[in-house]
Structures are given as C-alpha cells and as structure tokens.
Design an enzyme around this catalytic site. Sequence first.
Site, mmCIF file in Angstrom:
data_model
loop_
_atom_site.group_PDB
_atom_site.id
_atom_site.type_symbol
_atom_site.label_atom_id
_atom_site.label_comp_id
_atom_site.label_asym_id
_atom_site.label_seq_id
_atom_site.Cartn_x
_atom_site.Cartn_y
_atom_site.Cartn_z
ATOM 1 N N MET A 127 54.790 60.378 53.641
ATOM 2 C CA MET A 127 54.888 61.062 52.354
ATOM 3 C C MET A 127 55.257 62.539 52.577
ATOM 4 O O MET A 127 55.118 63.375 51.681
ATOM 5 C CB MET A 127 53.579 60.946 51.577
ATOM 6 C CG MET A 127 53.242 59.475 51.260
ATOM 7 S SD MET A 127 52.232 59.254 49.804
ATOM 8 C CE MET A 127 50.765 60.147 50.251
ATOM 9 N N GLY A 128 55.721 62.847 53.787
ATOM 10 C CA GLY A 128 56.201 64.204 54.064
ATOM 11 C C GLY A 128 55.084 65.182 54.379
ATOM 12 O O GLY A 128 53.952 64.806 54.650
ATOM 13 N N LEU A 140 55.079 67.072 57.069
ATOM 14 C CA LEU A 140 54.832 66.526 58.404
ATOM 15 C C LEU A 140 54.033 67.486 59.285
ATOM 16 O O LEU A 140 54.234 68.697 59.247
ATOM 17 C CB LEU A 140 56.158 66.212 59.094
ATOM 18 C CG LEU A 140 57.115 65.263 58.351
ATOM 19 C CD1 LEU A 140 58.348 64.993 59.218
ATOM 20 C CD2 LEU A 140 56.438 63.956 57.970
ATOM 21 N N HIS A 141 53.137 66.906 60.079
ATOM 22 C CA HIS A 141 52.343 67.667 61.036
ATOM 23 C C HIS A 141 52.452 66.995 62.407
ATOM 24 O O HIS A 141 53.241 66.044 62.569
ATOM 25 C CB HIS A 141 50.884 67.779 60.554
ATOM 26 C CG HIS A 141 50.298 66.461 60.131
ATOM 27 N ND1 HIS A 141 50.054 65.434 61.020
ATOM 28 C CD2 HIS A 141 49.949 65.989 58.906
ATOM 29 C CE1 HIS A 141 49.547 64.407 60.382
ATOM 30 N NE2 HIS A 141 49.480 64.699 59.087
ATOM 31 N N HIS A 190 52.354 63.192 62.562
ATOM 32 C CA HIS A 190 53.615 62.509 62.239
ATOM 33 C C HIS A 190 54.587 62.619 63.415
ATOM 34 O O HIS A 190 55.287 61.660 63.734
ATOM 35 C CB HIS A 190 54.267 63.150 61.010
ATOM 36 C CG HIS A 190 53.510 62.971 59.730
ATOM 37 N ND1 HIS A 190 52.933 64.015 59.059
ATOM 38 C CD2 HIS A 190 53.246 61.862 58.994
ATOM 39 C CE1 HIS A 190 52.352 63.567 57.962
ATOM 40 N NE2 HIS A 190 52.511 62.269 57.894
ATOM 41 N N GLN A 245 50.654 54.721 44.452
ATOM 42 C CA GLN A 245 49.420 54.655 45.245
ATOM 43 C C GLN A 245 48.422 55.749 44.853
ATOM 44 O O GLN A 245 47.395 55.900 45.495
ATOM 45 C CB GLN A 245 49.722 54.669 46.745
ATOM 46 C CG GLN A 245 50.290 55.952 47.296
ATOM 47 C CD GLN A 245 50.764 55.788 48.743
ATOM 48 O OE1 GLN A 245 51.797 55.177 49.006
ATOM 49 N NE2 GLN A 245 50.019 56.313 49.694
ATOM 50 N N GLN A 261 44.833 51.049 56.028
ATOM 51 C CA GLN A 261 46.248 50.870 55.677
ATOM 52 C C GLN A 261 46.980 50.103 56.780
ATOM 53 O O GLN A 261 47.763 49.194 56.507
ATOM 54 C CB GLN A 261 46.893 52.240 55.462
ATOM 55 C CG GLN A 261 48.397 52.209 55.342
ATOM 56 C CD GLN A 261 48.969 53.561 54.954
ATOM 57 O OE1 GLN A 261 48.897 53.937 53.799
ATOM 58 N NE2 GLN A 261 49.546 54.283 55.898
ATOM 59 N N VAL A 289 45.765 62.029 65.806
ATOM 60 C CA VAL A 289 45.992 63.327 66.464
ATOM 61 C C VAL A 289 45.061 64.330 65.802
ATOM 62 O O VAL A 289 44.961 64.397 64.573
ATOM 63 C CB VAL A 289 47.471 63.761 66.332
ATOM 64 C CG1 VAL A 289 47.687 65.135 66.961
ATOM 65 C CG2 VAL A 289 48.381 62.728 66.998
ATOM 66 N N SER A 308 48.016 65.847 56.044
ATOM 67 C CA SER A 308 48.761 66.760 55.153
ATOM 68 C C SER A 308 47.794 67.395 54.163
ATOM 69 O O SER A 308 48.024 68.511 53.696
ATOM 70 C CB SER A 308 49.847 65.995 54.399
ATOM 71 O OG SER A 308 50.679 65.336 55.319
HETATM 72 O O1 PAF Z 1 50.478 56.799 55.062
HETATM 73 C C1 PAF Z 1 51.285 57.237 54.228
HETATM 74 O O2 PAF Z 1 51.796 58.341 54.344
HETATM 75 C C2 PAF Z 1 51.653 56.386 53.011
HETATM 76 O O3 PAF Z 1 50.564 55.663 52.557
HETATM 77 C C3 PAF Z 1 52.868 55.461 53.257
HETATM 78 C C4 PAF Z 1 52.590 54.443 54.344
HETATM 79 C C5 PAF Z 1 54.074 56.296 53.648
HETATM 80 C C6 PAF Z 1 53.208 54.700 51.986
HETATM 81 O O4 PAF Z 1 53.502 55.560 50.934
#
Ligand code: PAF
Length: 266
Positions: free
Chosen positions: A11-12, A14-15, A18, A42, A134, A157, A167
Amino acid sequence: MGRRIAFVPTMGFLHKGHASLIREAARHGDDVVLSIFVNPTQFAPGEDLEAYPRDFDGDRKVAEKAGANVIYFPDVKEMYGKNYQTFVELEKIPAHLCGLSRPVHFRGVATVVTKLFNIVKPHTAVFGQKDYQQLLLIRQMVRDLNFDIEIIGGPIVREPDGLAMSSRNTYLTPAHRRQALCLYQSLQKAGEMVSAGVRVAAEISAAAKAIIKTCPDAQIDYIALCNPETLEIISDIKGQVLMALAVKIGNTRLIDNMLLNTESGT
Ligand code: PAF
C-alpha cells in the site's frame, strides 16, 4: 522458458521492511513488480483510509534501489469500476485475531490480492510476516483457488530498538513512539518465559498485559497465543506457538508477532 515474475503487493509509503521484501522477490524472479494501492475495501468506515500515508516519489526511489523494475500504481476507479460487486471471502482464518475487530478487512485483502494476481500474473509473490494472519490467509486462498503462484513470507524487519517497521509508525508522536516498544518488549518477555520453562499461556499473556499496562496511552485489542496454522487460541505451550498482539497507542493500531518454540526456547 519465459521470464519469471516476482511480485510484491504493497500500500506504499515504503520502508526497510518493504525493501527487504523487494530484495527477496529479486532472488525469485527476473522481473520484480511492485504494486502500490491503498485498497479502500480493506478499511472499515472510521479507519485510516484517508489518513494513510502516501509518497509516490519516495516509494519509487526505495523500490528502484531495492531492485523493483516495474511499479503498478492503479487508481481506485481502475480497480473497482462502476457496479463492482465481486468479493473473495475466507471462512475460518478471518474469524480470529485482527478479523474480530476489523470485520471487513480480510475480505478486502483477499479480493484485492486476487485482482492483483490476475492483473500481474506473477510466478512468485512475497508478503511480510508482520501481517502473519494475512500471509496465512493468502496461502490458504492460493491453495483453495488453485492459483499457480509460490507464496513467500519475508521476515519482520525491526528498528534498532525492536519496533516492527510499519508505514503506520509515521503516525506516532515521540511519546507514542516510545510507548510503542511495549509490543516488542512483550514478545521478548514471552520468549524468555518459554525459555525458562513456562508452559501456561495465561501466565505469558498476563506478563505481556502487565508490560503494556505501564504505557499510559496503550489500549490492548488482543494478546493471543495460538496455533500457528489455524490461529485457534491455545492454553498450553507445546511445540510451536504464535504469539500475536494488536495494541492501539493513542489512535495508532499496531500489530506484531513472534513464533515461540518449546524446542529452541523462542
Ligand atoms: O499488506 C498490505 O500492504 C496490504 O494488505 C496488501 C497485501 C497490499 C493488500 O492491499
């Protein structure tokens, strides 16, 4: 043989967590595709969809440096067109842990990940273990729906002091950032207790609760010791057990987890 595609859905914002998933993906594919999409389905009303941090230019730098060569950055209209009405729902995994306080969350995750898999068509996809539930859900969905995709879990991490990278850490004030350490401290304490021979889950939960209660702005959503495959709550520690936590620090909901093992002690 064609080129192998390894995929990292995000979902951007980023750290380093990611970046480590992207580097892991690069070990599995010739092309690494990163998606950035803050998925509205979600988030429940009242959650942080609008506030969720966004920084495409910063993300592009992190992604390229870590080895992603394609960024997929769809907008909401592209993902959920007019009259959108198809959702993917799992029966059991969402009935535990985060699913109890976030009832629409995993339906949104399963739906968007299905769509992303169909769009990107990866051979491999990498998800972080911080979102343990997840990852379990995606693995189950891939088996149930016969996706021909290898799912890889990337390790959590942490910041040097132990806070799991997220994030959402950007929401924390300096005082809340200090209090947020209580999640990792609780997990560490649990590991020490298991190493010292404690086998009663309630004793471990009580110790974690005592640590979290010392933080004035912390509110426990759950402290769970559970079966790492089914997420069912256990009362005796035997073999491998998942300890998972969700705690609100101020308005910021943080999660963390650790596998505890009676064989190795952690
Ligand atoms: O973990 C996430 O960042 C989100 O839940 C994902 C897997 C990108 C789905 O939107």
